[in-house]
Structure formats: C-alpha cells, structure tokens
Design an enzyme around this catalytic site. Structure first.
Site, short mmCIF file in Angstrom:
data_model
loop_
_atom_site.label_atom_id
_atom_site.label_comp_id
_atom_site.label_asym_id
_atom_site.label_seq_id
_atom_site.Cartn_x
_atom_site.Cartn_y
_atom_site.Cartn_z
N GLU A 164 -44.13 88.51 54.99
CA GLU A 164 -45.55 88.81 54.84
C GLU A 164 -46.11 89.79 55.87
O GLU A 164 -46.92 89.43 56.71
CB GLU A 164 -46.37 87.52 54.86
CG GLU A 164 -46.06 86.62 53.69
CD GLU A 164 -47.04 85.48 53.54
OE1 GLU A 164 -47.93 85.34 54.37
OE2 GLU A 164 -46.90 84.73 52.56
N GLU A 356 -41.91 81.81 48.41
CA GLU A 356 -42.82 80.72 48.79
C GLU A 356 -43.76 80.45 47.64
O GLU A 356 -44.26 81.39 47.00
CB GLU A 356 -43.72 81.10 49.99
CG GLU A 356 -43.02 81.08 51.30
CD GLU A 356 -43.94 81.48 52.45
OE1 GLU A 356 -45.17 81.30 52.35
OE2 GLU A 356 -43.42 82.01 53.45
C1 GCO Z 1 -47.91 82.46 54.78
C2 GCO Z 1 -46.67 82.10 55.42
C3 GCO Z 1 -46.48 80.63 55.53
C4 GCO Z 1 -47.70 79.78 55.29
C5 GCO Z 1 -47.89 79.49 53.84
C6 GCO Z 1 -49.12 78.69 53.52
O1 GCO Z 1 -47.94 82.76 53.61
O2 GCO Z 1 -48.97 82.43 55.43
O3 GCO Z 1 -45.56 82.72 54.94
O4 GCO Z 1 -46.04 80.57 56.84
O5 GCO Z 1 -47.62 78.59 55.96
O6 GCO Z 1 -47.98 80.68 53.13
O7 GCO Z 1 -50.26 79.37 53.93
#
Ligand code: GCO
Length: 472
Positions: A164, A356
């Site tokens: 990200e 994710e």
């Molecule tokens: C993000 C990260 C994760 C977060 C998840 C929930 O997307 O911010 O990759 O570390 O914890 O996405 O917000």
C-alpha cells in the site's frame, strides 16, 4: 461452487501490527511507527505497537492456530529496522534469525510463507536522512532486499515488494494521518512516490536475479475502486472509468501506481492533473520501475458505487446512513471483489491475488468462552461469493488472503478495530479463535463450496475444547 483446484487460501498480518518487541528488544531499532506511537495524540488513546500481539515470542503458538484453521498460506512482512537497525549497513543477526525461524516453522506445518518486504515500519535512521524523499532511498531498499533474499529465498518463493504505497506515501507524507506524519506539498509527495516506485523495481530485479529458488513477485497496493450501480453497460463503463481515472491530487488513484509498474508510464491524465507537481522522471527510471511481475496483488475492503451521469461522466452514488457499515464505518460492498478484479484483469492482463480483505467488528469473548462474530462470517461469505463471480466470468484469480489472522494494532486507530479471525486479549495475550475462524476453515477445506449456504454456521461445530487447548 468451488474455486479452482490450486486456489490459495490464506490470511495475512504485518510485522509492526503483531510482533511487538520493538524498543531495542534483541537489537530492534525504531521505525517511524515507534516514533509516531510516542507522539501525543497520533494514535488513538495513546496506544502503541510496542507490545502488540507479542507474536515475536508467540509465533509458534500462532502458527499452530494457522495450521488448525487449514491455511495454505500466510502473508507476513519483515520489520526492516529489526533486521537492519540503521536501515543500511550492519545486519542484526538476531532479528534476521527470527524470520528464519518463522519461515521454518510455517513450512514445517505445511503453510507457505508469502513475504512482504515492506509494510510501513520504515527505519527511523533512514527517516533522519530524508526517508523516501532522499533520492538514494531506492538503493537503501535494494540493499535491505538483498539481505532478506539472501537469507530466505532458499525457502520462500512468493514475494511482495511494497504494501500500500498509497498509504505509506499518501497518508504518511500528504495527509499526515499515518507515520511519519508529514504533510508535504504535492511536488514533494510525488518525489517520495517516485522513489518508492524505484524501490519496488529494484527489489523485483534483485528477486529475479538473486533468489535461490525461482521467485514469484508482485506487490500489494490499494487504491480507490468502484463498482457499477447497476448491470447496465453504461454503469459498468462508468465504474471502470472511475477506477482508472486520476480524479484528484491524492495518492489513491489506481493507475498512478499500476501504470508505471505494469506499463512503464504514468497515466497522461495524471501528468496533466499534477502539472509541475508531477514526479521528475529521469532517463531509465521507467525501465527500473516496470519489471515483469507474476501477479497483480490488491488489498480491497470496499468500493464506491458509480453510475453514468447525465453528462456522460461517472457519478458516485452515496451510500445512505442506514447502509450496512463495518465497525470502522466502511461500507459493506461485496461487489467490490467482483468488479475490481475484473477491471484490473482487463487492463493489466495478469493473474490476480487478493492480498487483503476483511472487516473490523466489535468482538468480545462471550460467557460461553467463544467469540460469535456472525457479521464477519456474513461479510466474508458475501465478498468471497463476489470473488467467485469474477472467477466464473473468466478472471484469473489465484487466491485470497483474509485480513487478518489476529486482532492487531490498527495503526492510528490503535487497538479499537479488531480485524482478526482470532481474538486477542491484549492484557493477557490469550488467543481465542472466533466463530469466523472456524467457518473460514470450513470454506478452505471445501475449497469454497460451502459459500452461500443460507446459514453459514450449518455443517460445522467449533470443537468444545478447542480454544481451551490453546496455551495463553
Ligand atoms: C492497510 C494495511 C493493513 C490494515 C488493514 C485494515 O490496508 O491499512 O495493509 O495493515 O491493517 O488494511 O485497515
């Protein structure tokens, strides 16, 4: 209604969110998240990641939990300043050995480690030198990558470079909501952006050339995504345009990351929008950035709903107040997995992997000792059905990593948001597998064929003593 035979069922977590044991433990140096954890008012309630889930000491127990849930794969990340306290130069052998043991433990239990090189815990020592704004920063990342590849690539074959970039550059250097908490002018944000893209490219090259086992490489970006408000061709086209247009000067435009990485160019509409604030692209930069990748990884939690407006432009349809929202107040949009994967597949023509997906809910341990998170089951059920629709319509979908195996440190939200399949009592570090964890196990074991049953809890029972057998 099963997924393809070699579908990868996984769960994910990130080093800073679960390991704890920063603060000099075994030679671990500070990251920018340690700095921001100490900054008054930065993290909710003064929470810090200093202890988190103590996964650093409890990884064996956690791997047993993953095994009991039948995970094929676990997406983990490496804490750069644990391995290289100064960011470059000296290697902290104790820190590096920890990841060596973790990888061995996973493999010994039949779980494939998918390693993310960087998930936001940037070394303070390099921040002091300008961090991502320093034009040497991609070489620093390359040096760190080499250390990890040298140590782990005889056993690890699947890699992600950056997690990200939109967040660690956009939220970290533009809005300042995430570490290192900077609010820079757009020109500087794009300078950091471009350096991070160079870091990605250099890391891919090293993985290709130096990994001991052939490396499969991608990244785990996130960006604004869109789903059509109806199945009409116009609305689908509006959602596609909304996904790929550069609509503002924030860092959450999909093509601002994807086009350089996959096509070797910044999108024209973005260059026009940023004007003089666009990144300075030197000769050869795009050849470094645009390396062959094996898959498109993508973190997706929700999407905007979009229709074609009367003026022929995509128009965002707001979700009403009474719409289903998660505890984070993110809208529940299962169609996001269906459409985002399809649009990305059309444009970049690579296999997709969901790196994710999940939600936070307000979970607690009930009097019966269990965690009855039925909304998580329903959410995952719906989203996985959305993903299945995309697969059935011909999108090449390799796998799915649920976020997250454990409740953990949710960055600026501290411990308020629980994303785990496993509940963590942070005072005692006791783990309790939630109902959703057992349900996900049944999804994995049936390769998705139990999805969509009217009562997702039918057909399986949490073994009475299961949670009691987990040592706390
Ligand atoms: C993000 C990260 C994760 C977060 C998840 C929930 O997307 O911010 O990759 O570390 O914890 O996405 O917000």
């Amino acid at each position: 209604m099963a997924f393809r035979d070699d579908f990868i069922w996984g769960a994910a977590a990130a080093s800073y969110q679960i390991e704890g044991n920063t603060q000099g433990v075994d030679g671990c140096a500070d990251s920018v998240w340690d700095m921001c954890s100490r900054r008054k008012g930065f993290v909710l309630d003064g929470n810090t990641g200093f202890n988190a889930c103590d996964h650093y000491n409890r990884y064996e127990e956690d791997v047993q939990i993953m095994k009991s849930l039948s995970l094929d794969a676990y997406r983990l990340s490496i804490m750069w300043p644990r391995v290289m306290p100064e960011g470059t130069g000296k290697v902290n052998q104790t820190g590096l050995d920890y990841y060596d043991r973790l990888v061995d433990e996973l493999l010994a239990n039949g779980i494939d480690p998918w390693v993310t090189l960087f998930h936001w815990d940037y070394p303070m020592a390099l921040f002091h030198k300008g961090g991502w704004l320093n034009d040497d920063s991609s070489d620093w990342f390359a040096e760190y990558t080499r250390v990890i590849v040298d140590k782990l690539s005889d056993r690890v074959s699947n890699w992600f470079t950056l997690n990200e970039q939109a967040c660690f550059i956009g939220l970290g250097h533009q809005s300042g909501m995430h570490a290192p908490g900077l609010q820079l002018a757009t020109k500087e944000v794009n300078r950091a952006w471009h350096n991070a893209l160079l870091a990605h490219g250099k890391a891919v090259k090293i993985l290709r050339e130096e990994a001991k086992k052939p490396a499969k490489v991608g990244a785990a970006p996130c960006f604004r995504t869109a789903a059509p408000a109806s199945n009409s061709e116009q609305d689908i086209e509006a959602a596609r345009q909304r996904t790929f247009n550069v609509v503002d000067d924030q860092m959450f435009n999909a093509t601002w990351w994807m086009d350089p990485a996959f096509k070797g160019e910044y999108p024209q509409d973005g260059l026009a929008l940023f004007g003089n604030d666009a990144p300075e692209v030197k000769d050869g930069d795009m050849d470094i950035i645009c390396q062959p990748l094996d898959f498109v990884g993508i973190n997706v939690y929700n999407s905007e709903l979009v229709k074609m407006g009367a003026n022929g432009q995509p128009e965002v349809v707001p979700y009403p107040n009474d719409y289903p929202y998660t505890h984070f107040r993110w809208p529940v949009t299962p169609e996001s997995l269906r459409w985002t994967t399809q649009f990305l597949y059309e444009r970049y023509n690579k296999p997709l992997i969901i790196t994710e997906n999940g939600l936070s809910t307000n979970d607690w341990v009930s009097l019966d000792g269990k965690v009855h998170d039925t909304t998580r089951i329903d959410f995952l059920n719906r989203y996985l059905l959305g993903l299945k629709q995309a697969a059935d319509s011909g999108v090449d979908i390799m796998g799915y990593f649920q976020w997250s195996i454990l409740d953990n440190f949710e960055w600026a939200e501290g411990y308020l948001q629980r994303f785990g399949l496993v509940h963590v009592d942070y005072a005692t570090q006791k783990r309790t597998i939630k109902d959703s964890g057992f349900w996900y196990k049944s999804v994995i074991e049936s390769n998705g064929s139990v999805l969509g049953s009217s009562n997702p809890l039918d057909g399986w029972r949490a073994p009475e003593d299961f949670n009691r057998n987990i040592k706390s």
